[in-house]
Write a protein that holds these residues in place. Sequence first.
Motif, PDB file in Angstrom:
ATOM      1  N   ASN A   7     -41.670 -86.805  16.289  1.00 17.41           N
ATOM      2  CA  ASN A   7     -42.392 -87.513  16.756  1.00 17.41           C
ATOM      3  C   ASN A   7     -43.870 -86.986  17.395  1.00 17.41           C
ATOM      4  O   ASN A   7     -44.419 -87.581  18.397  1.00 17.41           O
ATOM      5  N   CYS A  43     -30.124 -88.892  17.356  1.00 21.68           N
ATOM      6  CA  CYS A  43     -30.773 -89.713  16.827  1.00 21.68           C
ATOM      7  C   CYS A  43     -31.907 -90.486  17.144  1.00 21.68           C
ATOM      8  O   CYS A  43     -32.693 -90.646  17.648  1.00 21.68           O
ATOM      9  N   HIS A  90     -29.469 -80.733  17.697  1.00 22.04           N
ATOM     10  CA  HIS A  90     -30.047 -80.888  16.270  1.00 22.04           C
ATOM     11  C   HIS A  90     -29.091 -80.525  15.179  1.00 22.04           C
ATOM     12  O   HIS A  90     -29.293 -80.422  14.234  1.00 22.04           O
ATOM     13  N   ASP A 126     -31.936 -90.337  20.338  1.00 20.63           N
ATOM     14  CA  ASP A 126     -32.870 -89.422  21.522  1.00 20.63           C
ATOM     15  C   ASP A 126     -34.050 -89.665  21.351  1.00 20.63           C
ATOM     16  O   ASP A 126     -34.101 -89.300  20.025  1.00 20.63           O
ATOM     17  N   GLU A 127     -35.155 -89.672  21.977  1.00 13.35           N
ATOM     18  CA  GLU A 127     -36.643 -89.947  21.559  1.00 13.35           C
ATOM     19  C   GLU A 127     -37.022 -88.429  21.309  1.00 13.35           C
ATOM     20  O   GLU A 127     -38.326 -88.541  20.326  1.00 13.35           O
ATOM     21  N   ARG A 128     -36.106 -87.495  20.857  1.00 12.37           N
ATOM     22  CA  ARG A 128     -36.925 -86.283  19.674  1.00 12.37           C
ATOM     23  C   ARG A 128     -36.545 -86.407  18.356  1.00 12.37           C
ATOM     24  O   ARG A 128     -37.396 -85.481  18.149  1.00 12.37           O
ATOM     25  N   GLN A 129     -35.677 -87.128  18.481  1.00 17.04           N
ATOM     26  CA  GLN A 129     -35.628 -87.642  16.623  1.00 17.04           C
ATOM     27  C   GLN A 129     -35.610 -88.745  16.586  1.00 17.04           C
ATOM     28  O   GLN A 129     -36.842 -89.473  17.177  1.00 17.04           O
ATOM     29  N   HIS A 134     -37.286 -77.455  24.860  1.00 19.36           N
ATOM     30  CA  HIS A 134     -36.615 -78.622  23.385  1.00 19.36           C
ATOM     31  C   HIS A 134     -35.880 -79.490  23.806  1.00 19.36           C
ATOM     32  O   HIS A 134     -35.437 -80.507  23.555  1.00 19.36           O
ATOM     33  N   CYS A 144     -29.318 -86.382  10.696  1.00 20.04           N
ATOM     34  CA  CYS A 144     -29.733 -85.583  10.949  1.00 20.04           C
ATOM     35  C   CYS A 144     -28.434 -84.281  10.574  1.00 20.04           C
ATOM     36  O   CYS A 144     -28.372 -83.141  11.343  1.00 20.04           O
ATOM     37  N   TYR A 169     -41.729 -80.774  22.781  1.00 18.43           N
ATOM     38  CA  TYR A 169     -40.599 -81.391  22.688  1.00 18.43           C
ATOM     39  C   TYR A 169     -39.954 -82.062  22.042  1.00 18.43           C
ATOM     40  O   TYR A 169     -38.940 -82.269  22.209  1.00 18.43           O
ATOM     41  N   SER A 170     -40.611 -83.138  20.905  1.00 18.31           N
ATOM     42  CA  SER A 170     -40.137 -83.276  19.771  1.00 18.31           C
ATOM     43  C   SER A 170     -41.145 -82.741  18.699  1.00 18.31           C
ATOM     44  O   SER A 170     -42.078 -83.167  18.315  1.00 18.31           O
TER      45      SER A 170
END
Length: 269
Positions: free
Chosen positions: A215, A26, A117, A28-31, A173, A9, A211-212
């Motif tokens: 993913n 990273c 991010h 986190d569930e968004r990365q 986001h 990231c 949100y991601s």
Amino acid sequence: MSIWICKTCGAHSALSVAPPSSCSICEDERQFVRESGQEWIAREALASTHTNEWRELEPNLIAIGVSPAVGIGQRALLVLTPHGNVLWDCTPVLDEKTRERILALGGIKAICPSHPHFYTGMVEWSEALGGVPILLPEADLAHILRPSEHILPWRGDRRDVLPGVVLHRLGGHFEGSSVLEWRAGADGNGALLVGDTIQVVPARGWVSFMYSFPNLIPLPAREVRRIANRVADIRFDRIYGAWSDKFIASKAKDSVARSAERYIRLLES
């Protein structure tokens, strides 16, 4: 002692002898953390191999990227105004030539990252340019990996940065995800700098909301509707995203409204 940069990231860690064991951004569930595991690189290892590239997008708006790309590969946007300059988003690397060019243009009054991010090298940029204030929404302070006295939290949904330059916290986001309204942009019709809070997509004249992104986790319809309602109150005709191909030249406000309506319709059908 080194500043360690996350290879995935681009986030900068605090100064330390060894790299951190993990990158909370990273994880986190968004990365994501790559299959090979968490990897870091020392900041000085990039000094001789990476440079900043400049590109004028329109009068008083300059894109600054990193070549070759590091982390997510986004660009920063330098907004020049009669009242001072603002850096929108950040990159993991700041080279000496870029530092000198920015200072020659009068420096920077504020650094405004859109979301965690793109925090990347924000503290390095601040310190190299004389202690520039970094304006971060309070909602996202937990994602800071390199603390600094130059970070100035702000609360609420709006923050005036300079005359004609306004931060709007839209959420979605991330809770603190923001966009930057530049009223002088697009020949005075207004430009919106969106990071990936609002993502310009390959289909011409359309955007999306997630949100991601990596993913593929969508936002709920109520969040998209709330973001669209907030954007409807901002005056703009053009959108600049976080990468060179993420751009809507005109009628961008209509694009956001039309895209939000489609997104909500498909989620609720």
